[in-house]
Design a protein around this motif. Sequence first.
Motif, PDB file in Angstrom:
ATOM      1  N   ALA A 126       0.869  -1.174   0.000  1.00  0.00           N
ATOM      2  CA  ALA A 126       0.000   0.000   0.000  1.00  0.00           C
ATOM      3  C   ALA A 126       0.900   1.216   0.000  1.00  0.00           C
ATOM      4  N   VAL A 127       0.776   2.061  -1.021  1.00  0.00           N
ATOM      5  CA  VAL A 127       1.629   3.236  -1.162  1.00  0.00           C
ATOM      6  C   VAL A 127       0.818   4.490  -0.866  1.00  0.00           C
ATOM      7  N   PHE A 128       1.304   5.282   0.079  1.00  0.00           N
ATOM      8  CA  PHE A 128       0.716   6.590   0.365  1.00  0.00           C
ATOM      9  C   PHE A 128       1.663   7.654  -0.169  1.00  0.00           C
ATOM     10  N   ALA A 138      -2.768   0.513  -4.026  1.00  0.00           N
ATOM     11  CA  ALA A 138      -2.447  -0.787  -3.456  1.00  0.00           C
ATOM     12  C   ALA A 138      -2.393  -1.852  -4.534  1.00  0.00           C
ATOM     13  N   ALA A 139      -1.522  -2.826  -4.335  1.00  0.00           N
ATOM     14  CA  ALA A 139      -1.388  -3.956  -5.252  1.00  0.00           C
ATOM     15  C   ALA A 139      -1.213  -5.226  -4.441  1.00  0.00           C
ATOM     16  N   GLY A 143       0.859  -8.755  -8.138  1.00  0.00           N
ATOM     17  CA  GLY A 143       1.072  -7.570  -8.950  1.00  0.00           C
ATOM     18  C   GLY A 143      -0.172  -7.036  -9.601  1.00  0.00           C
ATOM     19  N   VAL A 144      -1.337  -7.306  -9.004  1.00  0.00           N
ATOM     20  CA  VAL A 144      -2.609  -6.794  -9.531  1.00  0.00           C
ATOM     21  C   VAL A 144      -2.996  -5.536  -8.742  1.00  0.00           C
ATOM     22  N   PHE A 145      -3.306  -4.483  -9.461  1.00  0.00           N
ATOM     23  CA  PHE A 145      -3.700  -3.226  -8.836  1.00  0.00           C
ATOM     24  C   PHE A 145      -5.077  -3.381  -8.205  1.00  0.00           C
ATOM     25  N   LEU A 146      -5.160  -3.110  -6.917  1.00  0.00           N
ATOM     26  CA  LEU A 146      -6.410  -3.290  -6.179  1.00  0.00           C
ATOM     27  C   LEU A 146      -7.284  -2.038  -6.180  1.00  0.00           C
ATOM     28  N   GLY A 147      -6.660  -0.885  -6.395  1.00  0.00           N
ATOM     29  CA  GLY A 147      -7.379   0.374  -6.305  1.00  0.00           C
ATOM     30  C   GLY A 147      -6.752   1.255  -5.248  1.00  0.00           C
ATOM     31  N   GLY A 212      -5.071  -8.847   4.472  1.00  0.00           N
ATOM     32  CA  GLY A 212      -3.983  -9.453   5.227  1.00  0.00           C
ATOM     33  C   GLY A 212      -2.804  -8.506   5.363  1.00  0.00           C
ATOM     34  N   PRO A 213      -1.723  -8.955   6.018  1.00  0.00           N
ATOM     35  CA  PRO A 213      -0.560  -8.091   6.239  1.00  0.00           C
ATOM     36  C   PRO A 213       0.016  -7.576   4.930  1.00  0.00           C
ATOM     37  N   LEU A 214       0.438  -6.332   4.939  1.00  0.00           N
ATOM     38  CA  LEU A 214       1.020  -5.740   3.736  1.00  0.00           C
ATOM     39  C   LEU A 214       2.120  -4.762   4.119  1.00  0.00           C
TER      40      LEU A 214
END
Length: 254
Positions: A126-128, A138-139, A143-147, A212-214
């Motif tokens: 998760a990138v802020f 988030a991915a 490697g799938v973009f979650l939104g 889950g953990p990220l």
Amino acid sequence: MLLAVDIGNTTVALAGLRGDVPAFVIRLPSDCGRDAAAWTNTLRQRLEGEGVDPREADGAVLSSVVPALTRPVTAALASLTGRTPLVVGRTTPTGLDLGGYDAFHLGMDRVVDCVAALARYGGPVAVFDMGTATTLSAADKNGVFLGGMILPGLALSLEALSAKAAQLPPITLTPPEGLMGTDTVSCMKHGALYGAAGAIEGIVRRLERTYGPLTVVLTGGNSTLVRPLLEISTAWEPNLTFLGLAEIWRRNQC
């Protein structure tokens, strides 16, 4: 050396990358009034100041969230380097699977951030990115973009407060001293910074309940002020966008 350009709403940032290490970073205002010739002259002068001959660059790569600036800056890079820059767009092979996301209005900076985070840490991530706006991208582990989410940035939030509330003045953000403010200015500052930290912590808790953990990665100019206030583990990558641009450029070399 690779020239990597990130065009944002506030600044145009140009980095000279040797591998994944920026030799320099030049930041200029996102001035839509400049044409290609003006950008060419400005960038040439700034690169000369860094002792860089752009004709010797391996290439150039660019991402932009300001369409009005994309063409003149791209033309300037082409003129300076003698090479056609790679402009990261919706059809560019990036290695990030956008899945079912509606990519038509997706800012390429968010794609670039995810590419860099996945290459550096693996997924899920998760990138802020804390700039003019604070964006979450988030991915998953495949490697799938979650939104993600888009929140008002710290400066925008404070500008809105000052504009709409007669007794709240414009302020400059600095690290908070203690938890609570003791006057109007410090209350605004503490509210903005601890509010941003609390928002990130709460969002991450909800993400981890679902996915889950990220790995949480922070980037962007305001991340330096917010990260020390967080009570969760994060990675800090101030050059994340440049790293992602370099990764995408490498993937598109024949």
